[in-house]
Design an enzyme around this catalytic site. Structure first.
Site, PDB file in Angstrom:
ATOM      1  N   SER A  77      41.517  73.733  -9.153  1.00  0.00           N
ATOM      2  CA  SER A  77      41.557  74.746  -8.123  1.00  0.00           C
ATOM      3  C   SER A  77      41.040  74.262  -6.765  1.00  0.00           C
ATOM      4  O   SER A  77      41.117  74.984  -5.778  1.00  0.00           O
ATOM      5  CB  SER A  77      40.734  75.962  -8.560  1.00  0.00           C
ATOM      6  OG  SER A  77      39.366  75.611  -8.744  1.00  0.00           O
ATOM      7  N   SER A 112      38.693  71.454 -12.118  1.00  0.00           N
ATOM      8  CA  SER A 112      39.140  71.829 -10.780  1.00  0.00           C
ATOM      9  C   SER A 112      38.804  70.860  -9.665  1.00  0.00           C
ATOM     10  O   SER A 112      39.338  70.967  -8.570  1.00  0.00           O
ATOM     11  CB  SER A 112      38.597  73.216 -10.414  1.00  0.00           C
ATOM     12  OG  SER A 112      39.238  74.204 -11.176  1.00  0.00           O
ATOM     13  N   LYS A 155      35.279  73.844   0.016  1.00  0.00           N
ATOM     14  CA  LYS A 155      36.173  74.753  -0.701  1.00  0.00           C
ATOM     15  C   LYS A 155      35.746  76.193  -0.459  1.00  0.00           C
ATOM     16  O   LYS A 155      34.555  76.513  -0.478  1.00  0.00           O
ATOM     17  CB  LYS A 155      36.133  74.415  -2.196  1.00  0.00           C
ATOM     18  CG  LYS A 155      37.045  75.250  -3.070  1.00  0.00           C
ATOM     19  CD  LYS A 155      36.883  74.822  -4.524  1.00  0.00           C
ATOM     20  CE  LYS A 155      37.776  75.610  -5.457  1.00  0.00           C
ATOM     21  NZ  LYS A 155      37.609  75.181  -6.863  1.00  0.00           N
TER      22      LYS A 155
END
Length: 462
Positions: free
Chosen positions: A155, A179, A79
């Protein structure tokens, strides 16, 4: 053979037997990523040259019978909140410049590098990871692999989409309010938020001790293996835990017989759960009982702590952007700009009052787990909704926390929590079930999750 369909455990077994090589696995994963990127938008960038170079080095080590570590040659994505040496980390924001030397790995990335993992690229995130869906001014909207008109969640939405599509079986995500678990549930994969401190973080998150890093994988066995690698202390994180006393893969096959399971379908009626979600979770809970667990319907002893979470979360966002110039602030996602303004209005006393409630919530959950080994809930009350929206259309909700009442409380308490795909709704969209244990009992979360996979009770087995 489609190597993109294999788990990390299966890839490693194939490398060991000489059935295929890390180069083949990496080439197929990169090809899959390139082909699906225009439709789903899971990646900020692919690091193809570096990936193939690392794959060739790994292949040579396997040929000589000397793999570098537990994940040698396994394709991994990261990420774009976490540092990856040699590549910019822009955190979904136009406020960060690509210029710089980018010489450090985040602790979890450094551990993966030491164990020979192959980095395919950086995955998308909303700006600074601030919300439960993945769109940003920098990279646009990330879409759901099951239906590109729907959100992938967030996220860590790019990571979830990448794993679901076969662009690497492993991804590193972060979870400050759900997330990892939110997008994993929406995209039909496994996601684990470990106990806080189990996976060190550096740089420290602006959202403080709400933020965790964790594995996003094809199944629980892959997550256990990945946690064995990334769950090691790092001197840059003063709050990191000492090494786990045993491998997380060691207890996976103990099953759930005799495990005390509390099943909370709606947090005591506080949450309206869609019928298809409730039904899929209920079936999986019945499956745990069939496997020998003692299941009792019971609710944790707390009211929904959304105001407390907002005080901590919005304050963190305000601190993150405190020194931004007006011009730089105008580059922010409007929603992020809004919560920063709200967070700036809280006083130190407001913050400390929220910390008091948080500590009491932790006490309540500690006592709850004296009676129950694990708590089971839906991961989310809904399935994936329209892409590009923070909340479902027509819901009347203002912020993403309105539809994530099962996830963010366990960031407040720092407990390990995972989501397992246990079915689909009538539109074919995945449904996730959350499994939570007491702090430091990541092994129980993984063990119960693995039992669902082994018992054919997951989306892939249904």
């Amino acid at each position: 053979m489609e190597l993109t369909d294999l788990t990390a455990v299966q890839l490693l077994d194939g490398y060991r037997k000489g059935e295929f090589s890390p180069v083949e696995a990496t080439e197929q994963a990169l090809e899959r990523a390139r082909r699906l990127q225009p439709e789903v938008n899971a990646f900020v960038r692919l690091t193809e040259e570096d990936a193939l170079a690392r794959a060739r080095e790994s292949a040579e080590r396997w040929r000589s019978g000397a793999p570098a570590g537990l994940l040698d040659g396994v394709p991994v994505t990261v990420k774009d909140i976490l540092l990856l040496r040699g590549h910019p980390t822009l955190r979904g924001s136009k406020t960060i410049s690509e210029q710089g030397r980018w010489e450090e790995d985040a602790p979890s990335v450094a551990r993966l590098r030491e164990h020979g993992a192959v980095f395919l690229g950086k995955t998308t995130t909303p700006e600074y990871g601030w919300k439960g869906v993945t769109d940003s001014p920098l990279s646009g909207v990330t879409r759901n692999p099951y239906d590109p008109s729907r959100t992938a969640g967030g996220s860590s939405g790019g990571s979830a989409a990448a794993v679901a599509l076969g662009a690497g079986p492993l991804s590193l995500g972060t979870d400050g309010g759900g997330s990892v678990r939110i997008p994993a549930a929406f995209c039909g994969i496994f996601g684990l938020k470990p106990t806080y401190g189990r996976v060190p973080l550096y740089p420290a998150s602006a959202f403080g001790t709400l933020s965790h890093a964790g594995p996003m994988t094809r199944d629980a066995a892959d997550a256990a293996l990945m946690l064995d690698v990334i769950g090691a202390p790092d001197p840059r994180d003063w709050s990191a835990l000492p090494p786990s006393p045993e491998s997380f893969t060691a207890g996976l096959n103990k099953g759930v017989r005799g495990l005390r399971v509390a099943y909370s379908p709606s947090l005591g009626g506080q949450v309206a759960v869609r019928p298809a979600v409730a039904a899929a979770v209920r079936r999986a809970v019945a499956g745990l009982a069939d496997l020998g667990a003692y299941v009792e319907e019971a609710d944790p002893d707390f009211s929904e702590p959304v105001d407390v979470f907002h005080t901590l979360w919005f304050s963190g966002a305000a601190r993150l952007t405190q020194n931004f110039s007006p011009r730089r602030r105008q580059l922010l996602d409007p929603g992020l700009r809004e919560i920063c303004a709200q967070g700036a209005k809280f006083s130190a006393l407001d913050y400390l009052a929220a910390v008091d409630v948080r500590m009491d919530l932790g006490r309540r959950m500690g006592l709850f787990h004296e009676r129950y080994d694990v708590l089971v809930t839906p991961t989310l009350p809904v399935t994936a909704f329209e892409a590009g929206r923070e909340v479902p259309e027509g819901s009347g909700l203002r912020r993403w926390t309105g539809w994530t009442p099962f996830t963010y409380p366990f960031n407040l308490t720092q407990q390990p929590a995972a989501t397992v795909p246990v079915g689909a709704d009538d539109e074919g969209l995945p449904v996730g079930m959350q499994i939570v244990a007491a702090r430091h009992r990541d092994d129980l979360v993984l063990r119960a999750s693995h039992a669902l996979y082994e018992g054919g009770l997951t989306l892939s087995g249904s």
